[in-house]
Write an enzyme that holds these catalytic residues in place. Structure first.
Site, short mmCIF file in Angstrom:
data_model
loop_
_atom_site.label_atom_id
_atom_site.label_comp_id
_atom_site.label_asym_id
_atom_site.label_seq_id
_atom_site.Cartn_x
_atom_site.Cartn_y
_atom_site.Cartn_z
N GLU A 1 -24.82 -3.56 15.63
CA GLU A 1 -24.21 -4.65 16.41
C GLU A 1 -23.71 -4.12 17.78
O GLU A 1 -23.13 -3.04 17.85
CB GLU A 1 -23.02 -5.21 15.61
CG GLU A 1 -22.33 -6.39 16.28
CD GLU A 1 -21.15 -6.93 15.46
OE1 GLU A 1 -20.69 -6.23 14.53
OE2 GLU A 1 -20.72 -8.07 15.74
N LYS B 1 -24.50 -14.71 16.75
CA LYS B 1 -23.61 -14.50 15.60
C LYS B 1 -22.92 -15.81 15.23
O LYS B 1 -22.25 -16.43 16.05
CB LYS B 1 -22.58 -13.44 15.98
CG LYS B 1 -21.61 -13.03 14.89
CD LYS B 1 -20.81 -11.81 15.38
CE LYS B 1 -19.84 -11.30 14.34
NZ LYS B 1 -19.22 -10.03 14.74
N CYS C 1 -23.12 -9.05 11.41
CA CYS C 1 -21.89 -8.49 10.82
C CYS C 1 -21.11 -9.42 9.89
O CYS C 1 -21.43 -9.55 8.73
CB CYS C 1 -21.00 -7.91 11.91
SG CYS C 1 -19.74 -6.83 11.17
#
Ligand SMILES: NC(=O)NCCC(=O)O
Length: 383
Positions: free
Chosen positions: A119, A195, A232
């Site tokens: 990330e 994300k 994540c």
């Protein structure tokens, strides 16, 4: 021994368990044994000279009569930041390009078809600080930025799909996003995946910087299979994995940045469970090292202000739909994990366990539609 010195669970088990018991312990902990890949000696030597760990494993599937095997290789790269966090920004980005570039070259020697980085791989994970300057200056255009240009060159040179998670600045609006850019092996930008879930836990003050993604659950059809990117914190959301799988993902990458004190006991479970539940492969990647920031920050917990986030524990691994998984990379060193997988395994396991087939999706959808309404009344029977 401190948490940032403990190399890996696997190494500890191998060092301390009796020979007669290690096989059973590994079977129970990690599932069906993943065979070690024979990697070319030029790659092994280059990794050792360049100071990073190189590991290779293989997941096998049954040979079918009507479908040929669909064997491909994925590469996962974990690394620490190269320069101190107060070095000039361009120097930091260039140093990271150069480090990852030399690791990708080794991945190419190992025949990797799809590679994924960690990330926001071009920068320190500075979102703990809550400072806007200078960290937002790391943001780049997903389509035109220097990091995407760099990855396009790698993709073309090595005929490799590159998944490049960056801090994105949208050109027109100036909005910041946490985005994975997917670059085809032709060198073209295939698209991007932003994300979906922004953490509000511990020092992960990311909501100060960027918004929840607006790209939904995009799946990218590449020459080597259908891939998706669940960035994540999205790994804590089973429905997030599920939606990528519903859109046809055969491999879901989970580029991450997370620290031991917060999430380490969850790390080996979540991506692995997603592979099982969704009949697909999942690839969890975490950075390594401890990043020091010049200004102190507090964690809002009454404890003293500090200069670092804690230890990023690496431990990148790949999980298969049959519940087996590779050993993790080290908790402390830069590393490249090369994994060969036959994508036919997804349907073979789906036919065996039938989670997709037996899921009551229409019922869940109906009940969820009611549950998100303001006038929702939970279905509880009382005496
Ligand atoms: N980068 C990120 O989303 N971290 C949140 C903490 C975690 O999910 O372990």
């Amino acid at each position: 021994m401190s948490a940032c010195e403990f190399e890996s669970l696997e190494k500890c088990l191998e060092t301390h368990l009796p020979e007669a018991e290690i096989t059973e312990v590994k079977r129970i902990l990690f599932g069906k044994d993943t065979k070690k890949l024979d990697l070319p000696s030029c790659a092994v030597n280059a990794a050792s000279e360049r100071g990073f760990e190189l590991k290779g494993y293989k997941f096998e599937a049954v040979q079918e009569q009507l479908r040929p095997p669909r064997e491909i290789r994925v590469g996962l790269i974990q690394h620490r930041i190269v320069l101190p966090t107060d070095a000039p920004i361009l120097d930091q980005i260039n140093a990271m390009h150069s480090r990852v570039g030399e690791m990708v070259e080794v991945a190419a020697m190992c025949g990797v078809n799809i590679i994924c980085f960690q990330e926001t791989w071009t920068m320190p994970f500075a979102f703990c600080t809550r400072e806007k300057q200078p960290w937002t200056e790391f943001a780049e255009s997903a389509e035109e930025g220097s990091t995407t240009r760099f990855c396009q060159e790698l993709a073309k040179k090595y005929n490799m799909v590159v998944v490049s998670p960056i801090l994105e600045r949208e050109e027109l609006s100036g909005t910041l996003w946490n985005t994975a850019v997917v670059i085809s092996n032709s060198g073209n930008v295939l698209g991007k995946s932003r994300k979906n879930h922004i953490p509000r836990v511990g020092d992960f003050n990311e909501s100060t910087y960027y918004m929840e993604g607006d790209t939904g659950h995009t799946v990218f059809q590449t020459q080597f299979g259908k891939i998706a990117v669940n960035i994540c914190y999205g790994r804590h959301h089973p429905l997030n994995w599920f939606m990528y799988s519903m859109n046809g993902a055969e491999i879901i990458f989970n580029p991450s940045a997370t620290v031991g004190a917060l999430s380490e006991p969850m790390w080996p479970i979540e991506a692995r469970n997603a592979a099982i539940a969704n009949h697909c492969f999942t690839c969890a990647i975490n950075r390594v090292g401890t990043e020091h920031f010049k200004s102190e920050f507090t964690s809002g917990d009454g404890k003293k202000a500090h200069h670092d986030f804690g230890h990023f524990y690496g431990s990148s691994y790949v999980a298969a739909p049959d519940g087996s998984r590779t050993p993790g990379l080290s908790r402390t060193c830069d590393g490249l994990l090369v994994v060969e997988m036959d994508l036919n395994l997804n349907r073979q396991i789906s036919d065996k366990w039938s989670f997709k087939m037996t899921g009551r999706y229409a019922e869940y959808a109906e009940e969820l539609t009611k549950a998100v309404r303001r006038d929702f009344k939970p279905n509880i029977v009382k005496e």
